[in-house]
Write a protein that holds these residues in place. Structure first.
Motif, PDB file in Angstrom:
ATOM      1  N   PRO A  39      -9.694   9.624   5.090  1.00 20.76           N
ATOM      2  CA  PRO A  39      -9.301   9.352   3.706  1.00 20.76           C
ATOM      3  C   PRO A  39      -8.728  10.547   2.966  1.00 20.76           C
ATOM      4  N   VAL A  68     -13.480  -2.960  -0.492  1.00 20.09           N
ATOM      5  CA  VAL A  68     -12.662  -3.641   0.501  1.00 20.09           C
ATOM      6  C   VAL A  68     -13.451  -4.858   0.995  1.00 20.09           C
ATOM      7  N   LEU A  95      -6.298   4.279  -4.081  1.00 16.43           N
ATOM      8  CA  LEU A  95      -7.170   4.299  -2.909  1.00 16.43           C
ATOM      9  C   LEU A  95      -7.935   5.614  -2.929  1.00 16.43           C
ATOM     10  N   LEU A  98       0.823  -1.217   0.000  1.00 16.80           N
ATOM     11  CA  LEU A  98       0.000   0.000   0.000  1.00 16.80           C
ATOM     12  C   LEU A  98       0.850   1.258   0.000  1.00 16.80           C
ATOM     13  N   VAL A 122     -13.291   5.059   1.643  1.00 19.75           N
ATOM     14  CA  VAL A 122     -12.191   4.563   0.816  1.00 19.75           C
ATOM     15  C   VAL A 122     -12.763   3.682  -0.294  1.00 19.75           C
ATOM     16  N   LEU A 139      -4.929  10.437   2.260  1.00 19.70           N
ATOM     17  CA  LEU A 139      -4.360   9.288   1.563  1.00 19.70           C
ATOM     18  C   LEU A 139      -3.235   9.639   0.601  1.00 19.70           C
ATOM     19  N   LEU A 154      -6.579   5.416   6.260  1.00 20.52           N
ATOM     20  CA  LEU A 154      -7.462   4.331   5.831  1.00 20.52           C
ATOM     21  C   LEU A 154      -8.598   4.062   6.818  1.00 20.52           C
ATOM     22  N   PRO A 199     -11.448   1.584  -3.489  1.00 16.89           N
ATOM     23  CA  PRO A 199     -10.305   1.100  -4.273  1.00 16.89           C
ATOM     24  C   PRO A 199     -10.655   0.901  -5.752  1.00 16.89           C
ATOM     25  N   SER A 249       0.603  -2.146  -6.622  1.00 22.53           N
ATOM     26  CA  SER A 249      -0.085  -3.173  -5.851  1.00 22.53           C
ATOM     27  C   SER A 249       0.837  -4.369  -5.671  1.00 22.53           C
ATOM     28  N   THR A 259       0.375   7.695   1.260  1.00 23.19           N
ATOM     29  CA  THR A 259       0.837   6.615   0.382  1.00 23.19           C
ATOM     30  C   THR A 259       2.192   6.904  -0.260  1.00 23.19           C
TER      31      THR A 259
END
Length: 317
Positions: free
Chosen positions: A217, A295, A266, A19, A170, A220, A213, A172, A257, A224
């Motif tokens: 959010p 998720v 994300l 992540l 969140v 993020l 997370l 994805p 990933s 990241t």
């Protein structure tokens, strides 16, 4: 040994490890699944049927990863492994950084749990230990087994995990290319040592990522950021790194990933996922498949196969 004829149904999610800054530590379960029915046969018998993603490349002999995992579990608890019939339907892309091998190992230990029910009880601690013994590290198998966001670590030589619930905001999305990347090749470009500055940077971002997370959010993009592995892997997968860079320049929290080459975004809402997909269509050659995912909070499951068939019959009726 499991009684011949006992059959269990297993379902395991895809995962995305690292992540960004959480190298070999953080993992997230995603709503793409492998499903399989495993039936105990007479000792020495083996039947394997595979459909779906990567089916043509999967062995149908003793080298099959699920077969090896089930046998490892039986050996570990002092039981003789039965013969096996495995009917698998694969939805998780293979060699793309979405945890296909970790999912196979998780499926194997869950199948062993179901086949051993009533004789040996495999609790969560045992499942994670057995899966890590086969996989080598717990960051992919933990979310595949338990779902959600997991923190994995080793304590006194034993794998441990903590599952966290992810903020509902969140959203994805993964961008899956048509090429593959082996985990060993992706690791081969990493340096054995890193600077204190880079280590401190990633510690701070990993801590921030947990907060982003689970609670915030909106953090993020910063959370990241990574200085340990992604840029170093750019030489092995330049298209992936170029796409991650393009998305981040536009404000999207994009990361590699797992070991790649899939890109995970994300997003902080469903609308932002669509915007990310538009950026990918604009800057790439069109070879990336967008999968809008959720998720997975449940993780891997194992049930008697007869119960699953009964539910399917009810749905048809």
């Amino acid at each position: 040994m499991a009684a011949a004829g006992r059959s269990v149904h297993v379902r395991v999610p895809a995962t995305s490890a690292n992540l960004g800054p959480g190298f070999d530590t953080l993992g997230l379960a995603l709503s793409v699944y492998d499903e399989l029915d495993v039936t105990a046969l007479a000792p020495g018998e083996l039947e394997i049927e595979v459909t779906g993603t990567g089916a043509d490349d999967i062995p149908r002999d003793d080298s099959h990863l699920i077969v090896r995992t089930i046998r490892h579990c039986f050996d570990a608890v002092g039981r003789t492994a039965p013969g096996l019939r495995i009917v698998a339907r694969n939805g998780i892309p293979h060699g793309k950084g979405m945890g296909s091998s970790g999912a196979a190992v998780a499926a194997g230990v869950l199948a062993a749990k179901g086949l051993l029910e009533g004789d040996v009880d495999l609790d969560d601690t045992a499942l994670l230990r057995l899966a890590t013994e086969v996989e080598g590290h717990p960051d992919n198998v933990a979310p595949a087994l338990f779902g959600g966001l997991t923190i994995a670590w080793t304590e006194n030589g034993a794998p441990r995990h903590k599952k966290l619930l992810v903020h509902r905001g969140v959203a994805p999305v993964v961008f899956v290319p048509d090429r593959t990347m082996s985990t060993s090749a992706a690791r081969s470009v990493l340096e054995a040592e890193v600077s204190r500055e880079d280590a401190v940077f990633n510690v701070s971002r990993s801590a921030l990522l947990i907060a982003a997370l689970t609670q915030s959010p909106d953090l993020l993009l910063s959370a990241t950021e990574d200085k340990l592995h992604q840029e170093r892997r750019a030489q092995a997968m330049p298209e992936t790194f170029a796409l991650v860079s393009a998305l981040r320049e536009r404000g999207f929290p994009a990361v590699v990933s797992g070991a790649g080459p899939t890109v995970l975004v994300l997003a902080d809402g469903p609308g932002r996922r669509l915007e990310a997909a538009a950026v990918v269509a604009e800057v790439s050659d069109g070879s990336w498949q967008a999968l809008m995912l959720a998720v997975d909070f449940l993780g891997g499951t194992v049930r008697p196969a007869a119960d699953v068939r009964l539910e399917a019959d009810r749905d048809v009726a």
